[in-house]
Motif scaffolding. Structure first.
Motif, PDB file in Angstrom:
ATOM      1  N   UNK A   1      11.974   2.790  -0.649  1.00 47.36           N
ATOM      2  CA  UNK A   1      11.036   3.367  -1.612  1.00 47.36           C
ATOM      3  C   UNK A   1      10.822   4.864  -1.396  1.00 47.36           C
ATOM      4  N   UNK A   2      11.592   5.458  -0.476  1.00 45.80           N
ATOM      5  CA  UNK A   2      11.508   6.888  -0.197  1.00 45.80           C
ATOM      6  C   UNK A   2      10.092   7.296   0.203  1.00 45.80           C
ATOM      7  N   UNK A   3       9.558   6.600   1.204  1.00 47.57           N
ATOM      8  CA  UNK A   3       8.242   6.908   1.753  1.00 47.57           C
ATOM      9  C   UNK A   3       8.432   7.624   3.085  1.00 47.57           C
ATOM     10  N   UNK A   4       7.772   8.744   3.263  1.00 53.42           N
ATOM     11  CA  UNK A   4       7.863   9.497   4.516  1.00 53.42           C
ATOM     12  C   UNK A   4       7.182   8.717   5.640  1.00 53.42           C
TER      13      UNK A   4
ATOM     14  N   UNK B   1       6.214  -6.176  -8.508  1.00 51.73           N
ATOM     15  CA  UNK B   1       6.093  -5.140  -9.533  1.00 51.73           C
ATOM     16  C   UNK B   1       6.491  -3.780  -8.973  1.00 51.73           C
ATOM     17  N   UNK B   2       6.139  -3.517  -7.715  1.00 48.49           N
ATOM     18  CA  UNK B   2       6.398  -2.215  -7.101  1.00 48.49           C
ATOM     19  C   UNK B   2       7.734  -2.161  -6.362  1.00 48.49           C
ATOM     20  N   UNK B   3       8.545  -3.198  -6.531  1.00 49.28           N
ATOM     21  CA  UNK B   3       9.911  -3.223  -5.986  1.00 49.28           C
ATOM     22  C   UNK B   3       9.969  -3.172  -4.463  1.00 49.28           C
ATOM     23  N   UNK B   4       9.003  -3.823  -3.821  1.00 51.27           N
ATOM     24  CA  UNK B   4       9.083  -4.005  -2.378  1.00 51.27           C
ATOM     25  C   UNK B   4      10.270  -4.926  -2.090  1.00 51.27           C
TER      26      UNK B   4
ATOM     27  N   UNK C   1       0.823  -1.204   0.000  1.00 50.52           N
ATOM     28  CA  UNK C   1       0.000   0.000   0.000  1.00 50.52           C
ATOM     29  C   UNK C   1       0.859   1.257   0.000  1.00 50.52           C
ATOM     30  N   UNK C   2       1.927   1.259   0.787  1.00 46.29           N
ATOM     31  CA  UNK C   2       2.825   2.403   0.809  1.00 46.29           C
ATOM     32  C   UNK C   2       3.460   2.624  -0.560  1.00 46.29           C
ATOM     33  N   UNK C   3       3.891   1.538  -1.195  1.00 48.18           N
ATOM     34  CA  UNK C   3       4.515   1.639  -2.510  1.00 48.18           C
ATOM     35  C   UNK C   3       3.516   2.110  -3.560  1.00 48.18           C
ATOM     36  N   UNK C   4       2.301   1.597  -3.487  1.00 42.58           N
ATOM     37  CA  UNK C   4       1.253   1.994  -4.431  1.00 42.58           C
ATOM     38  C   UNK C   4       0.925   3.473  -4.261  1.00 42.58           C
ATOM     39  N   UNK C   5       0.778   3.906  -3.000  1.00 38.65           N
ATOM     40  CA  UNK C   5       0.486   5.305  -2.746  1.00 38.65           C
ATOM     41  C   UNK C   5       1.614   6.217  -3.185  1.00 38.65           C
TER      42      UNK C   5
END
Length: 239
Positions: free
Chosen positions: A76-79, A169-172, A39-43
């Motif tokens: 993934x550079x998520x805050x 696909x989202x590189x988790x 979810x974090x990667x998708x967002x």
């Protein structure tokens, strides 16, 4: 399914939901598991860095789970922010008389996390996103008014096996993808151990209606029936 197209469509759905709600972004709990990571990667992909905020909420939790959550956020550079709920949880237990088993305590933790996410979301004009997948949602493997207390559920139509494919696909990070699904209640605890059957068995049954293990069929049917109240609106007396 063309998962790449579905991911793109889900991202557009997120943008539309934010626009309709006049909201500025999304908040989600980062547990270190695959669902919150996806979810974090998708967002992050759909909304950009400034419109996604992960919240790590340890509550007498396993340290490795927080390490995995940080790994995901950094890769993934998520805050993200960290809110330790251990003291609040202890105070609540001390304030309520009675004996509480592990299930009650785990549900209390989930509901404290819900309160935290909404406090953060409201302060930023964000929406709270839930991380439950279809396999969990259909069997009631979630806490009512806890991890189901959200504004949006982007993943609730994806089986666990789909979540794993999307994660790639989202590189988790592979470390998170290959990690045994767990609520992190204690060392060695796993979702499949709690449920009594594998996600592979569950997903196949939910997708096709076919199952070879009759014991698993019975258990799944009972879980779906007993948890139906979790998926329905609150009953209201009418006169």
């Amino acid at each position: 399914m063309n998962l790449r197209n579905i991911i793109t469509n889900c991202g557009q759905w997120l943008r539309d939901e934010l626009e309709n709600a006049h909201a500025d972004g999304i908040v989600l709990g980062l547990s270190g598991g695959i669902d919150s990571s996806v979810l974090a990667a998708l967002g992050r992909e759909a909304l950009g860095r400034e419109k996604v905020l992960g919240v790590i909420m340890p509550c007498h939790s396993i340290e490795q789970d927080e390490a995995d959550a940080r790994l995901l956020a950094e890769s993934l550079d998520v805050k993200f922010i960290r809110v330790d709920l251990s003291g609040v949880f202890d105070s609540m237990l001390a304030s309520i008389s009675g004996e509480f088993n592990s299930l009650v305590k785990s549900n209390m933790k989930a509901r404290l996390r819900m309160v935290t996410l909404y406090a953060v979301a409201q302060s930023k004009n964000f929406l709270v996103c839930g991380t439950s997948n279809k396999s969990e949602y259909e069997t009631g493997y979630f806490t009512k008014f806890g991890d189901s207390g959200v504004d949006l559920m982007p993943l609730a139509n994806f089986l666990k096996r789909d979540i794993k494919k999307i994660a790639k696909i989202l590189n988790v990070p592979e470390k998170i993808i290959s990690k045994a699904p767990s609520a992190g209640l204690y060392e060695g605890q796993t979702d499949e151990g709690d449920m009594g059957f594998s996600y592979e068995t569950l997903d196949e049954y939910l997708a096709t209606g076919n199952i070879n293990d009759e014991n698993a069929r019975t258990r799944i049917d009972v879980m779906r029936r007993r948890s139906e109240h979790k998926r329905k609106p609150i009953p209201i007396f009418k006169f």
